[in-house]
Scaffold this motif. Structure first.
Motif, PDB file in Angstrom:
ATOM      1  N   THR A  61       0.857  -1.172   0.000  1.00 43.91           N
ATOM      2  CA  THR A  61       0.000   0.000   0.000  1.00 43.91           C
ATOM      3  C   THR A  61       0.896   1.225   0.000  1.00 43.91           C
ATOM      4  O   THR A  61       1.942   1.217   0.637  1.00 43.91           O
ATOM      5  CB  THR A  61      -0.847   0.015   1.294  1.00 43.91           C
ATOM      6  OG1 THR A  61      -1.647  -1.161   1.310  1.00 43.91           O
ATOM      7  CG2 THR A  61      -1.741   1.231   1.365  1.00 43.91           C
ATOM      8  N   GLU A  82      -2.693   5.642  -9.271  1.00 44.34           N
ATOM      9  CA  GLU A  82      -3.455   4.431  -8.957  1.00 44.34           C
ATOM     10  C   GLU A  82      -3.354   3.418 -10.096  1.00 44.34           C
ATOM     11  O   GLU A  82      -3.292   2.211  -9.854  1.00 44.34           O
ATOM     12  CB  GLU A  82      -4.918   4.792  -8.669  1.00 44.34           C
ATOM     13  CG  GLU A  82      -5.602   3.816  -7.722  1.00 44.34           C
ATOM     14  CD  GLU A  82      -6.330   2.690  -8.430  1.00 44.34           C
ATOM     15  OE1 GLU A  82      -6.142   1.520  -8.045  1.00 44.34           O
ATOM     16  OE2 GLU A  82      -7.108   2.977  -9.359  1.00 44.34           O
ATOM     17  N   THR A  91      -2.090  -0.946  -3.443  1.00 46.93           N
ATOM     18  CA  THR A  91      -3.291  -0.116  -3.330  1.00 46.93           C
ATOM     19  C   THR A  91      -2.897   1.278  -2.861  1.00 46.93           C
ATOM     20  O   THR A  91      -1.818   1.486  -2.310  1.00 46.93           O
ATOM     21  CB  THR A  91      -4.336  -0.718  -2.375  1.00 46.93           C
ATOM     22  OG1 THR A  91      -3.687  -1.072  -1.169  1.00 46.93           O
ATOM     23  CG2 THR A  91      -5.007  -1.929  -2.966  1.00 46.93           C
ATOM     24  N   LEU A  92      -3.823   2.216  -3.099  1.00 44.47           N
ATOM     25  CA  LEU A  92      -3.557   3.632  -2.860  1.00 44.47           C
ATOM     26  C   LEU A  92      -4.378   4.168  -1.697  1.00 44.47           C
ATOM     27  O   LEU A  92      -5.608   4.075  -1.712  1.00 44.47           O
ATOM     28  CB  LEU A  92      -3.949   4.426  -4.110  1.00 44.47           C
ATOM     29  CG  LEU A  92      -3.855   5.949  -3.990  1.00 44.47           C
ATOM     30  CD1 LEU A  92      -2.407   6.397  -3.987  1.00 44.47           C
ATOM     31  CD2 LEU A  92      -4.613   6.620  -5.129  1.00 44.47           C
ATOM     32  N   ILE A  93      -3.702   4.740  -0.714  1.00 43.53           N
ATOM     33  CA  ILE A  93      -4.420   5.463   0.346  1.00 43.53           C
ATOM     34  C   ILE A  93      -4.351   6.944   0.000  1.00 43.53           C
ATOM     35  O   ILE A  93      -3.267   7.485  -0.223  1.00 43.53           O
ATOM     36  CB  ILE A  93      -3.808   5.179   1.730  1.00 43.53           C
ATOM     37  CG1 ILE A  93      -4.065   3.715   2.101  1.00 43.53           C
ATOM     38  CG2 ILE A  93      -4.413   6.116   2.787  1.00 43.53           C
ATOM     39  CD1 ILE A  93      -3.669   3.337   3.496  1.00 43.53           C
TER      40      ILE A  93
END
Lengths: 328, 328
Positions: A61, A82, A91-93
């Protein structure tokens, strides 16, 4: 749900062996490997991401900190980031900092706790001491950062000179600049570029700089005042495209016809330029490519294929002529 | 870095006791609690989020799946969701699905593995069977969802009737609708609203519907064709504001003056409406409030303060008159 222990039991091996097979590290006899894989399949075992994070101190992440996703420059960047992450199983926060150092530091603290593997930040307030203690890679996107953090940006200073020179070339005699917020490196660079280009064309006495903001309404007000106090202004270089929209509105509200009475050029190259009427000329940054490159560089750093020193990159910008400027 | 074991050793208690103190559950003698807290402070111990995720099967993270963050409707939604999460110590994972079921399912699978605590999805392709097996709460935002998932949306059908009735009220005789993509519930509802309102005003024979898309250029092309083939069209209700921008461009390119020859109204109420010239009339949804409510509802579900059945909410929409329509 099957656990790693169940797999070990089924394959009649130790948990450590299953772990070595899963992570493809350490020696495992080929027959043993096959037994483990068969057990994994038989039990429909899926390695648990969280357990893996704990073990590897990695969560696949990354954190992206932008000032505000509502500013139309950032969705395009975020989308590019993304896309790259998704392709690489990360994954992208997403974090909105509102340019506040306190919020940025809080995000970094929280995400560190969650073992994010790296950060891409668009910041004007963090300093070296805020990030040098991080033991994960970090990329500064769009903004200069005083640390040995790689910077992915575009040529703001050169672009501003290009915009100013273009207005001079098409015959503008009195060119104003509505600059973006102070202490934002891109806004500063663009302002310096305007100033230096004016100077090198012997127009230093003609420089006129107003402080705008990345808010259409506020920039409209600032520009209206500037136009009313300086009726001879015939060209405006706005600090970015959102601000250029404010300039178009100010022109309309003060009875100036764009481009006949007033040439207007923005900066960034967001899709908004084609929505306005007249359509906006601009200095376009390759926004998607910038986000793409930042994410690729970050993953290369995370996965050890890059050294920090290799990361920085500065993109060329491009003059795009549309209806808001016109050669006289 | 200190671990929970170090804290237990320092406080001369078991790891289980430290855990009970940290999680405020189970009985702990007050003196023991103080000893544990003192040890935590002495060792500067921070509970590790990932370890807590594993233990609690919760990561204080939620997944937001939108079609494309570049579509200007979604950044405002995403910002509202993130604001609520941030206030409640949750983080946001952003996913772009491009309206593809395969991508949506993949995101759900990956995020499940990461113990996200819930999902907010904007989808037209997922079905009940794709989400009913999830053991975390899920909210459908903006779109109808055929499952017992709470839906946070606004009154698309009523809004479309309102837009159509308004065009009739200001004197339009031949009103066309450029509809959004088929199988997207909001686009369908708006199309039905247009149709029903035309019918109830005895204008069924005057209905004219063209298939647009959420892309300015494509909608411009579709609308140009419609205007060229139907010179009597004097009002257009566009499926959303982005499409309405395409309609304005089509009008310009076919020599129609808005609003004199052609009244144009959009839907959504994004900031783009104020950027165009003429400024766009629209049916405004309370976009920020929708995102805010979705996130609040999700957190209430996650933390057990709501039952699923309490979650759904449908927001009223509002007619906003601007320059692109004009009472005759």
């Amino acid at each position: 749900m099957a656990t790693i222990r169940d797999v070990a039991k089924e394959a009649e091996v130790s948990v450590a062996t299953v772990s070595r097979v899963l992570n493809s590290n350490g020696y495992v006899n080929e027959d043993t490997r096959k037994k483990v894989l068969a057990a994994i399949q038989a039990l429909n075992y899926t390695p648990n991401s969280v357990a893996r994070s704990l073990y590897k101190k990695s969560s696949k992440t990354i954190g992206l900190i932008v000032p505000d996703i509502k500013n139309p420059f950032f969705p395009e960047l975020a989308r590019a980031v993304e896309d790259v992450l998704n392709k690489n199983n990360y994954t992208l926060i997403l974090c909105n900092s509102d340019e506040k150092a306190g919020k940025e530091k809080e995000y970094i603290e929280v995400l560190k706790q969650k073992y994010v593997d790296g950060f891409i930040i668009v910041t004007s307030t963090l300093t070296a001491s805020d990030v040098d203690g991080l033991n994960v890679p970090i990329i500064s996107l769009d903004r200069i950062f005083e640390s040995n953090v790689p910077i992915i940006a575009s040529k703001n200073y050169e672009g501003a000179r290009k915009a100013t020179r273009y207005l001079i070339d098409i015959g503008c005699k009195k060119i104003a600049h509505i600059r973006g917020p102070l202490h934002i490196s891109t806004a500063d660079d663009r302002c310096f570029g305007y100033y230096d280009e004016m100077e090198s064309n012997g127009m230093l006495e003609e420089t006129l700089i107003a402080n705008g903001s990345y808010d259409i309404k506020k920039t409209t007000e600032v520009t209206k005042e500037l136009l009313l106090n300086n009726p001879d202004v015939d060209g405006i270089f706005a600090g970015n495209d959102v601000m250029a929209v404010g300039v178009l509105k100010a022109a309309e509200q003060t009875g100036r016809v764009v481009p006949d009475d007033l040439a207007v050029i923005g900066f960034d190259g967001i899709y908004l330029c084609e929505v306005t009427s007249p359509q906006l000329s601009t200095i376009a940054q390759p926004i998607y490519e910038m986000g793409y490159r930042a994410a690729e560089t970050l993953i290369n750093l995370i996965e050890g294929r890059f050294e920090k020193s290799q990361g920085s990159y500065s993109f060329d910008v491009q003059l795009i002529e549309r209806q808001s400027t016109k050669r006289k």
